[in-house]
Scaffold this motif. Structure first.
Motif, PDB file in Angstrom:
ATOM      1  N   GLN A   1      15.412  95.251   9.741  1.00  0.00           N
ATOM      2  CA  GLN A   1      16.258  95.744  10.953  1.00  0.00           C
ATOM      3  C   GLN A   1      17.538  96.031  10.660  1.00  0.00           C
ATOM      4  O   GLN A   1      18.304  97.189  11.025  1.00  0.00           O
ATOM      5  CB  GLN A   1      16.368  94.422  12.075  1.00  0.00           C
ATOM      6  CG  GLN A   1      14.983  94.180  12.720  1.00  0.00           C
ATOM      7  CD  GLN A   1      15.317  92.912  13.452  1.00  0.00           C
ATOM      8  OE1 GLN A   1      16.292  92.050  13.346  1.00  0.00           O
ATOM      9  NE2 GLN A   1      14.285  92.678  14.304  1.00  0.00           N
ATOM     10  N   HIS A   2      18.297  95.332   9.692  1.00  0.00           N
ATOM     11  CA  HIS A   2      19.536  95.743   9.155  1.00  0.00           C
ATOM     12  C   HIS A   2      19.704  96.938   8.543  1.00  0.00           C
ATOM     13  O   HIS A   2      20.461  97.828   8.436  1.00  0.00           O
ATOM     14  CB  HIS A   2      20.287  94.371   8.390  1.00  0.00           C
ATOM     15  CG  HIS A   2      20.732  93.248   9.217  1.00  0.00           C
ATOM     16  ND1 HIS A   2      21.830  93.323  10.073  1.00  0.00           N
ATOM     17  CD2 HIS A   2      20.380  92.079   9.590  1.00  0.00           C
ATOM     18  CE1 HIS A   2      22.094  92.348  10.626  1.00  0.00           C
ATOM     19  NE2 HIS A   2      21.057  91.587  10.387  1.00  0.00           N
ATOM     20  N   GLU A   3      18.634  96.880   7.315  1.00  0.00           N
ATOM     21  CA  GLU A   3      18.303  98.210   6.712  1.00  0.00           C
ATOM     22  C   GLU A   3      18.368  99.440   7.550  1.00  0.00           C
ATOM     23  O   GLU A   3      18.892 100.685   6.938  1.00  0.00           O
ATOM     24  CB  GLU A   3      17.112  98.102   5.779  1.00  0.00           C
ATOM     25  CG  GLU A   3      17.335  96.952   4.787  1.00  0.00           C
ATOM     26  CD  GLU A   3      15.935  96.713   3.950  1.00  0.00           C
ATOM     27  OE1 GLU A   3      14.955  97.215   4.262  1.00  0.00           O
ATOM     28  OE2 GLU A   3      16.059  96.127   2.947  1.00  0.00           O
ATOM     29  N   ILE A   4      17.407  99.233   8.613  1.00  0.00           N
ATOM     30  CA  ILE A   4      17.290 100.478   9.579  1.00  0.00           C
ATOM     31  C   ILE A   4      18.723 100.863  10.330  1.00  0.00           C
ATOM     32  O   ILE A   4      19.082 102.044  10.343  1.00  0.00           O
ATOM     33  CB  ILE A   4      16.167 100.388  10.385  1.00  0.00           C
ATOM     34  CG1 ILE A   4      14.797 100.171   9.755  1.00  0.00           C
ATOM     35  CG2 ILE A   4      15.922 101.428  11.327  1.00  0.00           C
ATOM     36  CD1 ILE A   4      13.679  99.782  10.413  1.00  0.00           C
ATOM     37  N   CYS A   5      19.172  99.802  10.781  1.00  0.00           N
ATOM     38  CA  CYS A   5      20.232 100.146  11.639  1.00  0.00           C
ATOM     39  C   CYS A   5      21.550 100.424  10.741  1.00  0.00           C
ATOM     40  O   CYS A   5      22.339 101.372  11.165  1.00  0.00           O
ATOM     41  CB  CYS A   5      20.872  98.751  12.472  1.00  0.00           C
ATOM     42  SG  CYS A   5      19.673  98.180  13.512  1.00  0.00           S
ATOM     43  N   ASP A   6      21.516 100.049   9.544  1.00  0.00           N
ATOM     44  CA  ASP A   6      22.658 100.582   8.658  1.00  0.00           C
ATOM     45  C   ASP A   6      22.646 102.312   8.419  1.00  0.00           C
ATOM     46  O   ASP A   6      23.555 102.641   7.995  1.00  0.00           O
ATOM     47  CB  ASP A   6      22.724  99.733   7.385  1.00  0.00           C
ATOM     48  CG  ASP A   6      23.147  98.518   7.383  1.00  0.00           C
ATOM     49  OD1 ASP A   6      23.768  97.891   8.521  1.00  0.00           O
ATOM     50  OD2 ASP A   6      22.981  97.590   6.486  1.00  0.00           O
ATOM     51  N   ARG A   7      21.465 102.669   8.668  1.00  0.00           N
ATOM     52  CA  ARG A   7      21.033 104.003   8.370  1.00  0.00           C
ATOM     53  C   ARG A   7      21.530 104.907   9.582  1.00  0.00           C
ATOM     54  O   ARG A   7      21.530 106.078   9.480  1.00  0.00           O
ATOM     55  CB  ARG A   7      19.835 104.434   7.809  1.00  0.00           C
ATOM     56  CG  ARG A   7      19.415 103.742   6.577  1.00  0.00           C
ATOM     57  CD  ARG A   7      18.170 104.345   5.952  1.00  0.00           C
ATOM     58  NE  ARG A   7      17.034 104.186   6.866  1.00  0.00           N
ATOM     59  CZ  ARG A   7      15.975 103.822   6.957  1.00  0.00           C
ATOM     60  NH1 ARG A   7      15.753 102.695   5.849  1.00  0.00           N
ATOM     61  NH2 ARG A   7      15.050 103.656   7.886  1.00  0.00           N
ATOM     62  N   LEU A   8      21.734 104.432  10.685  1.00  0.00           N
ATOM     63  CA  LEU A   8      21.810 105.235  11.755  1.00  0.00           C
ATOM     64  C   LEU A   8      23.288 105.623  12.077  1.00  0.00           C
ATOM     65  O   LEU A   8      24.122 104.924  11.597  1.00  0.00           O
ATOM     66  CB  LEU A   8      21.481 104.362  13.162  1.00  0.00           C
ATOM     67  CG  LEU A   8      19.948 103.727  13.002  1.00  0.00           C
ATOM     68  CD1 LEU A   8      19.721 102.715  14.467  1.00  0.00           C
ATOM     69  CD2 LEU A   8      19.123 105.137  13.041  1.00  0.00           C
ATOM     70  N   SER A   9      23.303 106.651  12.903  1.00  0.00           N
ATOM     71  CA  SER A   9      24.615 107.236  13.379  1.00  0.00           C
ATOM     72  C   SER A   9      24.555 107.309  14.751  1.00  0.00           C
ATOM     73  O   SER A   9      23.350 107.375  15.524  1.00  0.00           O
ATOM     74  CB  SER A   9      25.172 108.673  12.643  1.00  0.00           C
ATOM     75  OG  SER A   9      24.188 109.509  12.963  1.00  0.00           O
ATOM     76  N   THR A  10      25.682 107.869  15.255  1.00  0.00           N
ATOM     77  CA  THR A  10      25.631 108.301  16.985  1.00  0.00           C
ATOM     78  C   THR A  10      24.740 109.228  17.107  1.00  0.00           C
ATOM     79  O   THR A  10      24.559 110.283  16.285  1.00  0.00           O
ATOM     80  CB  THR A  10      27.003 108.443  17.172  1.00  0.00           C
ATOM     81  OG1 THR A  10      27.698 109.616  16.583  1.00  0.00           O
ATOM     82  CG2 THR A  10      27.954 107.266  17.014  1.00  0.00           C
ATOM     83  N   GLU A  11      24.240 109.444  18.467  1.00  0.00           N
ATOM     84  CA  GLU A  11      23.299 110.156  18.975  1.00  0.00           C
ATOM     85  C   GLU A  11      24.196 111.270  19.657  1.00  0.00           C
ATOM     86  O   GLU A  11      25.135 110.828  20.348  1.00  0.00           O
ATOM     87  CB  GLU A  11      22.319 109.784  19.691  1.00  0.00           C
ATOM     88  CG  GLU A  11      21.392 110.652  20.423  1.00  0.00           C
ATOM     89  CD  GLU A  11      20.297 111.416  19.285  1.00  0.00           C
ATOM     90  OE1 GLU A  11      21.071 112.329  18.941  1.00  0.00           O
ATOM     91  OE2 GLU A  11      19.610 110.908  18.843  1.00  0.00           O
TER      92      GLU A  11
END
Length: 104
Positions: A15-25
């Motif tokens: 979950q952290h690995e995925i969330c760390d790659r996200l940016s604002t929409e």
């Protein structure tokens, strides 16, 4: 919220690995998705009139965003054209989970 509802069957480290790659929409994209009824451009509208192509609805058994019951209701609107495939133990973002190859 994403971890609790969209990635709920994954290990916390995933979950952290995925969330760390996200940016604002984009605000426009969010408006088109969540306030589609006010979108004059109808950017997310899909017109199925006169179409008779088969449709496949994939749903995770543990999906808290669009639960299997909702996927079945959406598919039912299209009668015999729609097939629902539920994957037990999978979350909303099942394509990011281990075993995604089975989905592909």
């Amino acid at each position: 919220m994403l971890a609790a509802y969209g990635l709920n069957t994954m290990l916390e480290i995933q979950q952290h690995e995925i969330c760390d790659r996200l940016s604002t929409e984009s605000g426009e994209v969010l408006f088109e998705l969540f306030f589609w009824m006010y979108d004059q451009k109808q950017a997310t509208q899909v017109v199925f009139d006169g179409r008779n192509a088969p449709m496949l609805f994939l749903t995770g058994g543990e999906d808290k965003v669009v639960p299997p019951s909702t996927a079945r209701q959406m598919a039912a609107r299209y009668g015999d054209l729609a097939t629902v495939q539920e994957y037990s133990g999978k979350c909303h973002y099942m394509q990011l989970e281990d075993g995604w190859q089975e989905l592909a």
